[in-house]
Design a protein around this motif. Structure first.
Motif, PDB file in Angstrom:
ATOM      1  N   CYS A  96      24.447  89.748  24.385  1.00 52.01           N
ATOM      2  CA  CYS A  96      22.937  90.654  23.662  1.00 52.01           C
ATOM      3  C   CYS A  96      22.075  89.479  24.004  1.00 52.01           C
ATOM      4  O   CYS A  96      21.867  88.403  23.561  1.00 52.01           O
ATOM      5  CB  CYS A  96      23.202  90.940  22.536  1.00 52.01           C
ATOM      6  N   ALA A  97      20.530  89.970  24.567  1.00 50.66           N
ATOM      7  CA  ALA A  97      19.331  89.328  24.461  1.00 50.66           C
ATOM      8  C   ALA A  97      18.872  89.626  22.993  1.00 50.66           C
ATOM      9  O   ALA A  97      19.037  90.670  22.794  1.00 50.66           O
ATOM     10  CB  ALA A  97      18.568  89.803  25.431  1.00 50.66           C
ATOM     11  N   VAL A  98      18.387  88.143  22.593  1.00 49.85           N
ATOM     12  CA  VAL A  98      17.927  88.435  21.094  1.00 49.85           C
ATOM     13  C   VAL A  98      16.685  88.066  20.828  1.00 49.85           C
ATOM     14  O   VAL A  98      16.306  87.145  21.693  1.00 49.85           O
ATOM     15  CB  VAL A  98      18.914  88.007  20.259  1.00 49.85           C
ATOM     16  N   ASP A  99      15.731  88.411  19.820  1.00 47.31           N
ATOM     17  CA  ASP A  99      14.633  87.840  19.454  1.00 47.31           C
ATOM     18  C   ASP A  99      14.920  86.767  18.526  1.00 47.31           C
ATOM     19  O   ASP A  99      15.944  86.436  18.407  1.00 47.31           O
ATOM     20  CB  ASP A  99      13.657  88.726  19.040  1.00 47.31           C
ATOM     21  N   LYS A 100      14.028  86.034  18.033  1.00 46.83           N
ATOM     22  CA  LYS A 100      13.814  84.756  17.321  1.00 46.83           C
ATOM     23  C   LYS A 100      14.558  84.883  16.018  1.00 46.83           C
ATOM     24  O   LYS A 100      15.210  84.089  15.268  1.00 46.83           O
ATOM     25  CB  LYS A 100      12.627  84.053  16.940  1.00 46.83           C
ATOM     26  N   GLU A 101      14.756  86.281  15.310  1.00 37.40           N
ATOM     27  CA  GLU A 101      15.459  86.870  14.188  1.00 37.40           C
ATOM     28  C   GLU A 101      16.795  87.208  14.397  1.00 37.40           C
ATOM     29  O   GLU A 101      17.530  87.767  13.686  1.00 37.40           O
ATOM     30  CB  GLU A 101      14.670  87.822  13.501  1.00 37.40           C
ATOM     31  N   ARG A 102      17.222  86.975  15.765  1.00 37.04           N
ATOM     32  CA  ARG A 102      18.752  87.321  16.051  1.00 37.04           C
ATOM     33  C   ARG A 102      18.992  89.018  16.249  1.00 37.04           C
ATOM     34  O   ARG A 102      20.033  89.758  16.136  1.00 37.04           O
ATOM     35  CB  ARG A 102      19.610  86.798  15.550  1.00 37.04           C
ATOM     36  N   VAL A 103      17.822  89.766  16.426  1.00 34.63           N
ATOM     37  CA  VAL A 103      17.867  91.029  16.506  1.00 34.63           C
ATOM     38  C   VAL A 103      18.200  91.596  17.999  1.00 34.63           C
ATOM     39  O   VAL A 103      17.280  90.848  18.897  1.00 34.63           O
ATOM     40  CB  VAL A 103      16.413  91.840  16.042  1.00 34.63           C
ATOM     41  N   ALA A 104      19.269  92.011  18.246  1.00 31.21           N
ATOM     42  CA  ALA A 104      19.428  92.565  19.684  1.00 31.21           C
ATOM     43  C   ALA A 104      18.307  93.206  20.340  1.00 31.21           C
ATOM     44  O   ALA A 104      17.846  94.446  19.705  1.00 31.21           O
ATOM     45  CB  ALA A 104      20.764  93.232  19.594  1.00 31.21           C
ATOM     46  N   LEU A 105      18.166  93.005  21.505  1.00 31.79           N
ATOM     47  CA  LEU A 105      16.998  93.429  22.381  1.00 31.79           C
ATOM     48  C   LEU A 105      17.499  94.404  23.653  1.00 31.79           C
ATOM     49  O   LEU A 105      17.030  95.309  24.264  1.00 31.79           O
ATOM     50  CB  LEU A 105      16.250  92.684  22.843  1.00 31.79           C
ATOM     51  N   GLY A 106      18.844  93.906  23.725  1.00 27.38           N
ATOM     52  CA  GLY A 106      19.678  94.599  24.918  1.00 27.38           C
ATOM     53  C   GLY A 106      20.944  93.999  25.137  1.00 27.38           C
ATOM     54  O   GLY A 106      21.227  92.774  25.060  1.00 27.38           O
ATOM     55  N   CYS A 107      22.096  94.745  25.106  1.00 26.72           N
ATOM     56  CA  CYS A 107      23.389  94.049  25.515  1.00 26.72           C
ATOM     57  C   CYS A 107      24.150  94.665  26.490  1.00 26.72           C
ATOM     58  O   CYS A 107      24.020  96.109  26.922  1.00 26.72           O
ATOM     59  CB  CYS A 107      24.496  94.584  24.051  1.00 26.72           C
ATOM     60  N   ARG A 108      25.183  93.999  27.000  1.00 24.18           N
ATOM     61  CA  ARG A 108      26.219  94.576  27.974  1.00 24.18           C
ATOM     62  C   ARG A 108      27.359  93.812  27.709  1.00 24.18           C
ATOM     63  O   ARG A 108      27.412  92.706  27.011  1.00 24.18           O
ATOM     64  CB  ARG A 108      25.498  94.451  29.527  1.00 24.18           C
ATOM     65  N   ARG A 109      28.591  94.456  28.362  1.00 29.31           N
ATOM     66  CA  ARG A 109      29.837  93.753  28.410  1.00 29.31           C
ATOM     67  C   ARG A 109      30.080  92.871  29.486  1.00 29.31           C
ATOM     68  O   ARG A 109      29.707  93.319  30.608  1.00 29.31           O
ATOM     69  CB  ARG A 109      30.886  94.891  28.068  1.00 29.31           C
ATOM     70  N   VAL A 110      30.655  91.713  29.226  1.00 28.97           N
ATOM     71  CA  VAL A 110      31.009  90.904  30.381  1.00 28.97           C
ATOM     72  C   VAL A 110      32.443  90.455  30.172  1.00 28.97           C
ATOM     73  O   VAL A 110      32.963  90.379  29.183  1.00 28.97           O
ATOM     74  CB  VAL A 110      30.259  89.274  30.591  1.00 28.97           C
ATOM     75  N   HIS A 111      33.194  90.506  31.439  1.00 26.29           N
ATOM     76  CA  HIS A 111      34.677  90.256  31.289  1.00 26.29           C
ATOM     77  C   HIS A 111      34.969  89.065  32.180  1.00 26.29           C
ATOM     78  O   HIS A 111      34.379  88.713  33.161  1.00 26.29           O
ATOM     79  CB  HIS A 111      35.149  91.642  32.318  1.00 26.29           C
ATOM     80  N   ALA A 112      36.036  88.330  31.653  1.00 33.87           N
ATOM     81  CA  ALA A 112      36.566  87.232  32.096  1.00 33.87           C
ATOM     82  C   ALA A 112      36.868  87.442  33.763  1.00 33.87           C
ATOM     83  O   ALA A 112      37.022  86.832  34.590  1.00 33.87           O
ATOM     84  CB  ALA A 112      37.641  86.467  31.572  1.00 33.87           C
ATOM     85  N   SER A 113      37.487  88.678  33.883  1.00 29.66           N
ATOM     86  CA  SER A 113      38.019  89.037  35.172  1.00 29.66           C
ATOM     87  C   SER A 113      37.251  89.096  36.160  1.00 29.66           C
ATOM     88  O   SER A 113      37.296  89.296  37.262  1.00 29.66           O
ATOM     89  CB  SER A 113      38.978  90.435  35.075  1.00 29.66           C
TER      90      SER A 113
END
Length: 175
Positions: A96-113
């Motif tokens: 997740c991209a977060v702001d300085k208060e650690r509020v999520a601005l956008g997220c996505r799942r990443v896979h080790a595979s």
């Protein structure tokens, strides 16, 4: 005299019903794990909070236009690494991209595979599209393994149920 015989046979009837799966409606339960503490480097955890022996790390990020759609402006381009993961069936975590208060601005799942590299050093990169890229202060990973979510009781009363990963983070969530 008939009544004692019926009562004597009741335990075996219940045992047959239990073994045949007919008792599933009473035994099927779903629980959702609590979300682990997000960080730049995390130890990936199963749904019980136990470490899987895998670490995931954001090794860098920057704002830049995506090369396939540069006219859409800046996006968050981040690089990540999984250490100790099996490249064919490793875990997945949410980034997740977060702001300085650690509020999520956008997220996505990443896979080790989906990562690659020599000697088990699985690295990859991905993009996060956020509404206000100028507010991004960092990229965090959530340690909960999201690679497998078993069926729920609602989906499959006989074989479903059990512990499930926490709900994925969404825009506005405090991490």
């Amino acid at each position: 005299m008939l009544r004692p015989r019926l009562l004597a046979g009741a335990p075996s009837v219940l045992a047959v019903l239990a073994l045949s799966g007919c008792s599933s409606p009473w035994a099927c339960t779903d629980t959702t794990a609590e979300r682990g503490e997000a960080g730049v480097r995390v130890r990936v955890e199963d749904t019980s909070g136990r470490p899987l022996g895998v670490t995931a790390e954001v090794v860098g990020w920057r704002l830049e236009p995506h090369p396939q759609v540069p006219s859409e402006g800046d996006r968050v381009h981040f690089h990540y690494r999984f250490d100790g993961a099996d490249e064919s069936s490793g875990p997945a975590v949410d980034a997740c991209a977060v702001d300085k208060e650690r509020v999520a601005l956008g997220c996505r799942r990443v896979h080790a595979s989906e990562a690659f590299g020599p000697d088990g050093d699985l690295t990859g990169d991905d993009w996060l599209d956020v509404e206000h890229p100028e507010r991004v202060a960092g990229v965090l990973l959530i340690p909960d393994d999201q690679s497998y979510d078993r069926r729920t009781c609602e989906q499959d009363i006989k074989d479903g149920g059990g512990r499930h990963p926490p709900q994925p983070a969404v825009i506005g969530d405090q991490l």
